[in-house]
Design an enzyme around this catalytic site. Structure first.
Site, PDB file in Angstrom:
ATOM      1  N   THR A  16     -57.988  38.511  -4.728  1.00  0.00           N
ATOM      2  CA  THR A  16     -59.116  37.898  -5.439  1.00  0.00           C
ATOM      3  C   THR A  16     -60.435  38.582  -5.065  1.00  0.00           C
ATOM      4  OG1 THR A  16     -57.963  35.787  -5.393  1.00  0.00           O
ATOM      5  CG2 THR A  16     -60.302  35.700  -5.857  1.00  0.00           C
ATOM      6  N   ILE A 139     -73.573  32.469  -1.432  1.00  0.00           N
ATOM      7  CA  ILE A 139     -74.886  32.041  -0.899  1.00  0.00           C
ATOM      8  C   ILE A 139     -75.206  32.874   0.341  1.00  0.00           C
ATOM      9  CG2 ILE A 139     -76.217  30.123   0.064  1.00  0.00           C
ATOM     10  CD1 ILE A 139     -74.202  28.214  -1.284  1.00  0.00           C
ATOM     11  N   LYS A 208     -65.972  27.899   9.187  1.00  0.00           N
ATOM     12  CA  LYS A 208     -67.308  28.256   8.692  1.00  0.00           C
ATOM     13  C   LYS A 208     -68.395  27.540   9.492  1.00  0.00           C
ATOM     14  CE  LYS A 208     -65.531  29.067   4.048  1.00  0.00           C
ATOM     15  NZ  LYS A 208     -65.143  28.406   2.796  1.00  0.00           N
ATOM     16  N   GLY A 307     -64.337  32.218  -4.932  1.00  0.00           N
ATOM     17  CA  GLY A 307     -64.035  32.965  -6.150  1.00  0.00           C
ATOM     18  C   GLY A 307     -64.382  34.432  -5.957  1.00  0.00           C
TER      19      GLY A 307
HETATM   20  P1  NAP Z   1     -55.677  37.285  -1.619  1.00  0.00           P
HETATM   21  O1  NAP Z   1     -56.019  37.091  -3.036  1.00  0.00           O
HETATM   22  O2  NAP Z   1     -54.445  36.637  -1.079  1.00  0.00           O
HETATM   23  O3  NAP Z   1     -55.643  38.845  -1.318  1.00  0.00           O
HETATM   24  C1  NAP Z   1     -55.207  39.403  -0.122  1.00  0.00           C
HETATM   25  C2  NAP Z   1     -54.954  40.889  -0.323  1.00  0.00           C
HETATM   26  O4  NAP Z   1     -54.592  41.462   0.903  1.00  0.00           O
HETATM   27  C3  NAP Z   1     -53.823  41.191  -1.302  1.00  0.00           C
HETATM   28  O5  NAP Z   1     -54.165  42.266  -2.123  1.00  0.00           O
HETATM   29  C4  NAP Z   1     -52.663  41.561  -0.400  1.00  0.00           C
HETATM   30  O6  NAP Z   1     -51.778  42.509  -0.981  1.00  0.00           O
HETATM   31  C5  NAP Z   1     -53.394  42.222   0.748  1.00  0.00           C
HETATM   32  N1  NAP Z   1     -52.660  42.132   2.016  1.00  0.00           N
HETATM   33  C6  NAP Z   1     -52.271  41.026   2.671  1.00  0.00           C
HETATM   34  N2  NAP Z   1     -51.642  41.358   3.818  1.00  0.00           N
HETATM   35  C7  NAP Z   1     -51.631  42.696   3.874  1.00  0.00           C
HETATM   36  C8  NAP Z   1     -51.116  43.646   4.790  1.00  0.00           C
HETATM   37  N3  NAP Z   1     -50.489  43.249   5.893  1.00  0.00           N
HETATM   38  N4  NAP Z   1     -51.296  44.943   4.528  1.00  0.00           N
HETATM   39  C9  NAP Z   1     -51.925  45.364   3.416  1.00  0.00           C
HETATM   40  N5  NAP Z   1     -52.448  44.503   2.502  1.00  0.00           N
HETATM   41  C10 NAP Z   1     -52.288  43.204   2.722  1.00  0.00           C
HETATM   42  O7  NAP Z   1     -56.872  36.739  -0.684  1.00  0.00           O
HETATM   43  P2  NAP Z   1     -58.409  36.583  -1.062  1.00  0.00           P
HETATM   44  O8  NAP Z   1     -58.603  35.240  -1.707  1.00  0.00           O
HETATM   45  O9  NAP Z   1     -58.908  37.777  -1.747  1.00  0.00           O
HETATM   46  O10 NAP Z   1     -59.057  36.449   0.397  1.00  0.00           O
HETATM   47  C11 NAP Z   1     -59.239  37.558   1.222  1.00  0.00           C
HETATM   48  C12 NAP Z   1     -60.131  37.174   2.405  1.00  0.00           C
HETATM   49  O11 NAP Z   1     -61.380  36.719   1.917  1.00  0.00           O
HETATM   50  C13 NAP Z   1     -59.590  36.029   3.260  1.00  0.00           C
HETATM   51  O12 NAP Z   1     -59.988  36.227   4.594  1.00  0.00           O
HETATM   52  C14 NAP Z   1     -60.300  34.801   2.689  1.00  0.00           C
HETATM   53  O13 NAP Z   1     -60.417  33.751   3.638  1.00  0.00           O
HETATM   54  C15 NAP Z   1     -61.644  35.397   2.377  1.00  0.00           C
HETATM   55  N6  NAP Z   1     -62.427  34.717   1.360  1.00  0.00           N
HETATM   56  C16 NAP Z   1     -61.858  34.384   0.164  1.00  0.00           C
HETATM   57  C17 NAP Z   1     -62.621  33.781  -0.813  1.00  0.00           C
HETATM   58  C18 NAP Z   1     -62.052  33.396  -2.146  1.00  0.00           C
HETATM   59  O14 NAP Z   1     -62.761  32.724  -2.903  1.00  0.00           O
HETATM   60  N7  NAP Z   1     -60.832  33.765  -2.478  1.00  0.00           N
HETATM   61  C19 NAP Z   1     -63.990  33.531  -0.566  1.00  0.00           C
HETATM   62  C20 NAP Z   1     -64.544  33.883   0.656  1.00  0.00           C
HETATM   63  C21 NAP Z   1     -63.756  34.492   1.616  1.00  0.00           C
HETATM   64  P3  NAP Z   1     -50.896  42.130  -2.257  1.00  0.00           P
HETATM   65  O15 NAP Z   1     -51.880  41.910  -3.368  1.00  0.00           O
HETATM   66  O16 NAP Z   1     -50.044  43.331  -2.521  1.00  0.00           O
HETATM   67  O17 NAP Z   1     -50.147  40.899  -1.914  1.00  0.00           O
HETATM   68  N1  HSE Z   2     -60.869  28.855   0.330  1.00  0.00           N
HETATM   69  C1  HSE Z   2     -62.275  28.970   0.508  1.00  0.00           C
HETATM   70  C2  HSE Z   2     -62.980  27.835  -0.188  1.00  0.00           C
HETATM   71  C3  HSE Z   2     -62.757  30.302  -0.022  1.00  0.00           C
HETATM   72  O1  HSE Z   2     -62.363  27.191  -1.042  1.00  0.00           O
HETATM   73  O2  HSE Z   2     -64.150  27.576   0.117  1.00  0.00           O
HETATM   74  C4  HSE Z   2     -64.205  30.578   0.271  1.00  0.00           C
HETATM   75  O3  HSE Z   2     -64.400  30.805   1.642  1.00  0.00           O
END
Ligand code: NAP
Ligand code: HSE
Length: 443
Positions: A16, A139, A208, A307
């Site tokens: 994402t 933010i 957080k 997001g």
């Molecule tokens: P996600 O959609 O699950 O994406 C994770 C990515 O990492 C995927 O592309 C996955 O590969 C890859 N990955 C996982 N393990 C791996 C490994 N061992 N080696 C190589 N690649 C690997 O997660 P996300 O929502 O983007 O979140 C990523 C980070 O941002 C997390 O720390 C989360 O807490 C943080 N975050 C997320 C959001 C949000 O709104 N989603 C907001 C703020 C912060 P595959 O695609 O091939 O499975």
């Molecule tokens: N899973 C987290 C949330 C992503 O819903 O706030 C953003 O850090």
């Protein structure tokens, strides 16, 4: 060492957030390059599964399964850790820092659980670790505490820090969805963690809150001294009570500090927030944080808390800060180069013409009180194809005049000015019409 003129960027994780960062960096590349005075080279992104379908296009040769192709690449200066979790992410972050790279991270779990080790590596190897995206999505709360509000000591920081919980509580409260359906929706929209129990059990908000407490007070809040409650037990009766008695049900993170007694508390839990509080009006995926500073008073920041796009905005902000530091251009907003870039960008921008500026309008008309007056008014609106949304008429007995207030559907300024010119010509319109624009930041 002379500053690199091409900055290589590698992305660990293309989910994402990773895809959001790639997409917006690619789209804004030329603009960022001219502002920063460097070339950007989007080198590679790393994933687990090369065959997975991705919403964002990336050339086949740019996707790899091997993180070493990013970490060991001497042309990569900035590594974005967007994998998540605390095992592989910790290993890769530490390796990148030991190689002297800048690491930009959205990983609050990693920072909360391994912050001291990460910052020790930063100090030892002279890199940087930037983490704006780890708290409150788009933010810029980290920058606000670190820079804009640096004059303050914070006796209270209270916020809605988990977008998934806020989305669920809003959808249950406003739209009557079940907990399970609202959670499923948050997962589909890319808000939830890979393991959504982190969201709904309050752990993500604790991560957080712990980062904010450390930033504001220099102390990591241990989990065994933090009240951590999630939203699983919230049911329709709780939501009904809140609605009847003037509250909104919110999942809050509360950080209090007593500077005289020198204590701090950190808690995350569902709470009833009075409707008059600004945080009660933070709905859906949005986050909101109120900081009570001794100098500034109460300041609230709100915006999308999760997001791909919102989080990419924060990650890219960190990348730009990192590049500014790498190139010695620490005043990236206002250097001669970036001012010149803004100026040349400004030359391509024109001011909008009246037909391009659109909003709904409100009008108050003072009218002669006699038969057929309204018809004359409506004819003018119809002639200029302006559609009326609502009308209220007030009579003023024995004064020979009445007041009509009305609102329109969205209409452009030129059409509206023609309507007003015609209205002013009518003998039945007794005073200059009062005109207000109906404003909504969403429209
Ligand atoms: P996600 O959609 O699950 O994406 C994770 C990515 O990492 C995927 O592309 C996955 O590969 C890859 N990955 C996982 N393990 C791996 C490994 N061992 N080696 C190589 N690649 C690997 O997660 P996300 O929502 O983007 O979140 C990523 C980070 O941002 C997390 O720390 C989360 O807490 C943080 N975050 C997320 C959001 C949000 O709104 N989603 C907001 C703020 C912060 P595959 O695609 O091939 O499975
Ligand atoms: N899973 C987290 C949330 C992503 O819903 O706030 C953003 O850090």
């Amino acid at each position: 060492m002379s500053a690199p003129r091409t900055i290589g960027i590698g992305i660990l994780g293309f989910g994402t957030v990773g895809q959001g960062v790639w997409k917006h960096l690619s789209e804004k590349q030329a603009d960022l390059e001219s502002r920063l005075g460097v070339k950007l080279d989007l080198r590679k992104a790393c994933v687990r599964d090369l065959k997975k379908k991705r919403a964002v296009k990336i050339p086949a040769g740019k996707l790899t399964k091997n993180p070493n192709e990013i970490i060991d690449d001497p042309k990569v200066h900035v590594v974005c850790e967007l994998i998540g979790g605390t095992t592989k992410a910790r290993e890769l972050t530490l390796r990148a820092l030991r190689a002297g790279k800048v690491v930009v991270s959205a990983n609050k779990a990693l920072l909360c659980e391994h912050g001291p080790e990460i910052f020790a590596a930063v100090r030892q190897h002279g890199g940087q670790f930037l983490f704006e995206a780890s708290v409150a999505g788009g933010i810029p709360i980290i920058k606000a505490i670190r820079e804009g509000l640096v004059a303050n000591r914070f006796e209270l920081i209270v916020g809605i820090l988990n977008g998934t919980c806020n989305h669920i509580l809003t959808r249950m409260g406003v739209d009557g969805l079940s907990f399970a359906d609202a959670l499923k929706e948050a997962q589909v929209l890319g808000y939830a963690e890979a393991d959504p129990t982190l969201d709904v059990d309050g752990i993500d908000a604790w991560h957080k809150a712990s980062i904010l407490a450390w930033l504001a007070h220099g102390k990591w809040a241990p989990s065994n001294r933090t009240l951590v409650e999630g939203i699983r037990n919230i049911g329709p009766a709780d939501i009904d009570f809140a609605r009847r008695f003037g509250f909104a049900l919110k999942h809050l993170a509360v950080i209090r500090r007593d500077f005289k007694a020198n204590w701090m508390t950190v808690g995350v839990y569902p709470a009833l927030v009075p409707n008059r509080d600004i945080l009660a009006r933070v709905t859906g995926v949005n986050n909101g944080i109120t900081l009570r500073g001794d100098v500034v008073g109460a300041t609230t920041l709100t915006g999308r808390g999760a997001g791909g796009d919102a989080t990419a905005s924060a990650v890219i902000g960190d990348i730009v800060d990192a590049i500014a530091a790498l190139t010695g251009n620490t005043n990236s907003g206002l250097t001669a180069d970036s001012l010149a870039a803004r100026e040349s960008q400004g030359k391509k921008v024109r001011m909008a013409d009246l037909p391009e500026i659109v909003s709904p309008f409100y009008l108050r008309l003072s009218l002669l009180d006699k038969a057929g007056v309204s018809e004359g008014i409506y004819r003018i609106f119809s002639k200029h194809k302006v559609s009326i949304a609502r009308v209220i008429q007030y009579e003023h007995p024995n004064q020979g005049r009445g007041t009509v207030t009305l609102s329109t559907y969205p209409v452009d300024e030129l059409k509206m000015s023609k309507v007003l010119t015609d209205l002013r010509r009518l003998k039945t319109v007794l005073e200059e019409p009062v005109v207000l624009r109906i404003f909504s930041p969403e429209s």
